[in-house]
Enzyme design. Structure first.
Site, mmCIF file in Angstrom:
data_model
loop_
_atom_site.group_PDB
_atom_site.id
_atom_site.type_symbol
_atom_site.label_atom_id
_atom_site.label_comp_id
_atom_site.label_asym_id
_atom_site.label_seq_id
_atom_site.Cartn_x
_atom_site.Cartn_y
_atom_site.Cartn_z
ATOM 1 N N HIS A 35 -41.661 -74.075 -6.709
ATOM 2 C CA HIS A 35 -43.059 -74.439 -7.846
ATOM 3 C C HIS A 35 -43.641 -73.350 -7.101
ATOM 4 O O HIS A 35 -44.526 -73.199 -8.668
ATOM 5 C CB HIS A 35 -43.074 -75.909 -7.198
ATOM 6 N N GLU A 36 -44.157 -73.375 -6.445
ATOM 7 C CA GLU A 36 -45.377 -72.054 -5.478
ATOM 8 C C GLU A 36 -44.825 -71.269 -6.185
ATOM 9 O O GLU A 36 -46.487 -70.478 -6.063
ATOM 10 C CB GLU A 36 -44.979 -72.478 -4.388
ATOM 11 N N HIS A 59 -46.774 -71.028 -9.559
ATOM 12 C CA HIS A 59 -47.908 -70.191 -9.688
ATOM 13 C C HIS A 59 -48.646 -68.760 -8.989
ATOM 14 O O HIS A 59 -49.080 -68.524 -9.938
ATOM 15 C CB HIS A 59 -48.661 -71.333 -8.659
ATOM 16 N N HIS A 99 -47.772 -66.685 -12.068
ATOM 17 C CA HIS A 99 -48.685 -67.022 -12.965
ATOM 18 C C HIS A 99 -50.046 -66.294 -12.883
ATOM 19 O O HIS A 99 -51.051 -65.137 -14.048
ATOM 20 C CB HIS A 99 -49.693 -68.160 -12.884
#
Length: 689
Positions: free
Chosen positions: A468-469, A472, A475
């Site tokens: 998940h991190e 980020h 991105h």
């Protein structure tokens, strides 16, 4: 101290995290504030041209240096807190907040931006300009006189309160310790017991030190056979930073004041409540639309949540002789039911996920899917366990550095709980020297450390958190946008910013990905396919309850910022509103002593105020985006590289240079649909009876 020796003023390359000390903070802030203030006065002078590049070359360069230095201080405050650093941070924060408030509300600068000829701007600059003009309005640039001064005072006070809220949550968590006897730890995983013994020995204490840090707290709640031990930790956990603990850490009064200030801020800007203000820069059009979205999702999820709870009650009664389950029993019952139903336990799975192997597997899927290479790199860090990497891409001109990132995986004292990604600097074609600045990210988790010479072992939830991190981080780092304010995560609507992170979580459930990232800590054997199949069968175990829990948080957050009114509020109204939401949405009872809001850092100190719904909103986007990979997967089970390239170009590389909906449609060819999310969570079939 000579200013030339201040590491916060060294911008030659990477932050000098190993040299930054509390005494450096005030002098650096003073110097950089003075530079930024001079830049602001320069560009707002009547004779200065209303030209995007001219303003950027002076003001953005100065403010970016200030932002990077303060960001380093804030980061250290979160991951390496000390009384001295906290004091230096809090001393400087009012001046920092005042400057950003003044910058965002300066009517002269606002006028300059409005006077810029947008025909002279490229597409990225036009998007950044639109955002800037909007943000000036939201920043109080159109306010006058007393209203403007009050707006600035509100920003400063909110910053102080949010910081204090975060400090109280951390201090209340760190303050708890229970030194258990060995007999109390029956059922607790061996590695957790070993870590607890080591922690006690380090302090010269007898017994086993149990804390409220997640790597200790969660396995105790899941596995400890002693209901009394689970109750002790549970009560301490859910009453942190409240009137039931050390009142020095009580966040109750802070919550009340924060809510009152947010409501006042919204009214100053012409909105009825903070919820209306919050959605202005988001994808959602109104609080009502958000509440309806959450309500519709709750209607779909509630039958599944009711079935999940009924299953737990029956199993607890028939198999565990627990006829009246208490709040501290549910995690234990759930783990035992999962073990019985699917014939495996989280502890068994954990043995196959040593952290180094997981990282190698994560890097492999990223490298394959997004056509990059990840290499170890070197940089000054704030702790010996922190690692540093670079991302590279092969181009016709040779190897190109795309970005870099720090990885801080382990839980420790003086480190904020949870997991997050933050930016050190953004990709930016710098206007001062024409150099392309590459992005740098910080990825922070709170996993258990290794014990007895073994590497850290991650639960599958830990693995999902890491992915998940990293989503980020991708991105932020894979962007190809050159305009700082819309490159990477900058300028992306808040309720879409979770799309890339939640998207990456899906790969944690793909056999062809997972098999490359597992090796039993003792034997080196990969995760058996049979165990993976059991995990897959259990993937949506209690997904109804979990979905309702997220909806509960999201709805409480939005209603707190729309229906709660400070002027006529009474003590207890915040908890009463949470009770109302639970009565509408939740199916699992919550004890009256629980004080969830008092450590709800996302909305009181983390930027998610009236925006926590973003997790569910973006989950619709991410599930639908991942469905494109499911539709194009190869016969060998490997993700399709063409789909990966299209996703990278449409979503990751575009950053905030266009609306999230435009980016989504560029990838998917249509607007998002709810079907994939319901299917991924096992709620697409006929509703349970």
């Amino acid at each position: 101290m000579a200013m030339t020796n201040n590491p916060l003023l060294d911008f030659t390359d990477l932050p000098l995290f190993d040299r930054i000390k509390p005494e450096h903070v005030a002098p650096a802030v003073d110097a950089l504030l003075a530079d930024a203030e001079t830049a602001l006065q320069t560009v707002t002078a009547p004779e200065f041209p209303a030209d995007w590049n001219a303003i950027s070359k002076v003001l953005d360069v100065a403010s970016e240096r200030f932002s990077r230095a303060w960001g380093a201080v804030g980061h250290l405050n979160a991951v390496a807190d000390t009384p001295e650093l906290r004091a230096a941070y809090n001393e400087a924060m009012p001046r920092v907040t005042a400057f950003w408030t003044r910058l965002g509300s300066d009517e002269r600068l606002y006028a300059k931006y409005k006077a810029i000829d947008v025909a002279t701007l490229n597409a990225e600059q036009r998007q950044a300009h639109r955002n800037a003009v909007r943000n000036f309005v939201l920043g109080g640039a159109e306010l006058q006189g007393d209203a403007k001064k009050r707006f600035a005072d509100i920003q400063e006070r909110q910053a102080e309160l949010s910081q204090k809220f975060s400090e109280n949550a951390l201090d209340a968590t760190d303050a708890f310790a229970y030194y258990a006897a060995f007999g109390e730890l029956d059922g607790v995983p061996e590695d957790v017991v070993s870590a607890a013994r080591s922690a006690a020995e380090t302090e010269g204490k007898d017994g086993y030190k149990l804390t409220l840090k997640m790597p200790c707290y969660l396995p105790v709640m899941q596995f400890a056979k002693s209901s009394a031990l689970r109750e002790k930790l549970y009560r301490a956990y859910v009453t942190r930073a409240s009137e039931f603990g050390d009142t020095a850490f009580d966040n109750t009064a802070l919550i009340t004041e924060i809510l009152a200030l947010r409501e006042e801020e919204a009214r100053l800007l012409g909105y009825n409540n903070f919820g209306e203000l919050s959605v202005v820069p988001k994808m959602a059009e109104s609080p009502e639309q958000v509440v309806k979205f959450l309500g519709d999702l709750a209607i779909k999820a509630k039958p599944y949540g009711e079935r999940d709870l009924a299953d737990l009650r029956v199993f607890a009664s028939e198999q565990l002789s627990i006829t009246d389950p208490q709040p501290w029993d549910w995690s234990y019952i759930g783990e035992k039911l999962k073990e019985a139903r699917y014939a495996f336990s989280e502890q068994e799975v954990k043995q196959y996920f040593p952290a180094p192997k997981v990282m190698a597997g994560l890097f492999k899927i990223v490298e394959t899917l997004f056509e990059v290479a990840i290499r170890r790199d070197s940089a000054p860090t704030w702790h010996p366990s922190v690692e540093f990497y670079r991302i590279e891409r092969q181009t016709p001109q040779g190897v190109q550095k795309v970005g870099q990132f720090y990885l801080d995986p382990s839980a420790r004292a003086a480190k904020r709980g949870g997991a997050w990604m933050d930016d050190v600097r953004a990709r930016w074609l710098r206007p001062d020297n024409g150099v392309l600045q590459t992005p740098i990210a910080q990825l922070v988790c709170n996993f258990a450390s290794g014990v007895d010479g073994k590497p850290p072992l991650l639960t599958h939830d830990d693995v999902t958190t890491l992915f998940h991190e990293f989503g980020h981080g991708l991105h932020h780092m894979l962007t190809q946008v050159n305009e700082r304010d819309v490159s990477g995560i900058s300028g992306v609507e808040w309720d879409a910013v979770e799309l890339p992170s939640q998207f990456m979580e899906n790969f944690c459930w793909e056999w062809d990905v997972l098999k490359h990232m597992t090796a039993h800590v003792d034997t080196g054997e990969p995760l058996p396919r049979a165990l993976f199949d059991k995990m897959t069968a259990a993937k949506n175990f209690q997904s109804g309850l979990q979905t309702l829990r997220q909806i509960e948080f999201s709805l409480f957050d939005m209603l707190l910022h729309t229906e709660y009114h400070a002027a006529d509020a009474k003590p207890g109204d915040v908890m009463a509103l949470l009770g109302k939401v639970r009565a509408e949405v939740a199916v699992m009872p919550s004890p009256p002593f629980s004080r969830t809001p008092n450590t709800f850092s996302h909305i009181f100190s983390g930027g998610y105020a009236a925006g926590y719904y973003s997790y569910k909103w973006a989950e619709v986007l991410s599930a639908d985006a991942y469905a494109a990979f499911e539709e194009t997967v190869g016969a060998d089970g490997e993700p399709n590289i063409e789909t990966g390239r299209k996703y990278r170009q449409a979503i990751l590389e575009a950053g905030g240079s266009r609306s999230a909906m435009d980016s989504f449609k560029a990838f998917r060819g249509r607007e998002p649909q709810l079907d994939a999310l319901l299917r991924h969570q096992g709620m697409a079939q006929a509703q349970p009876a």
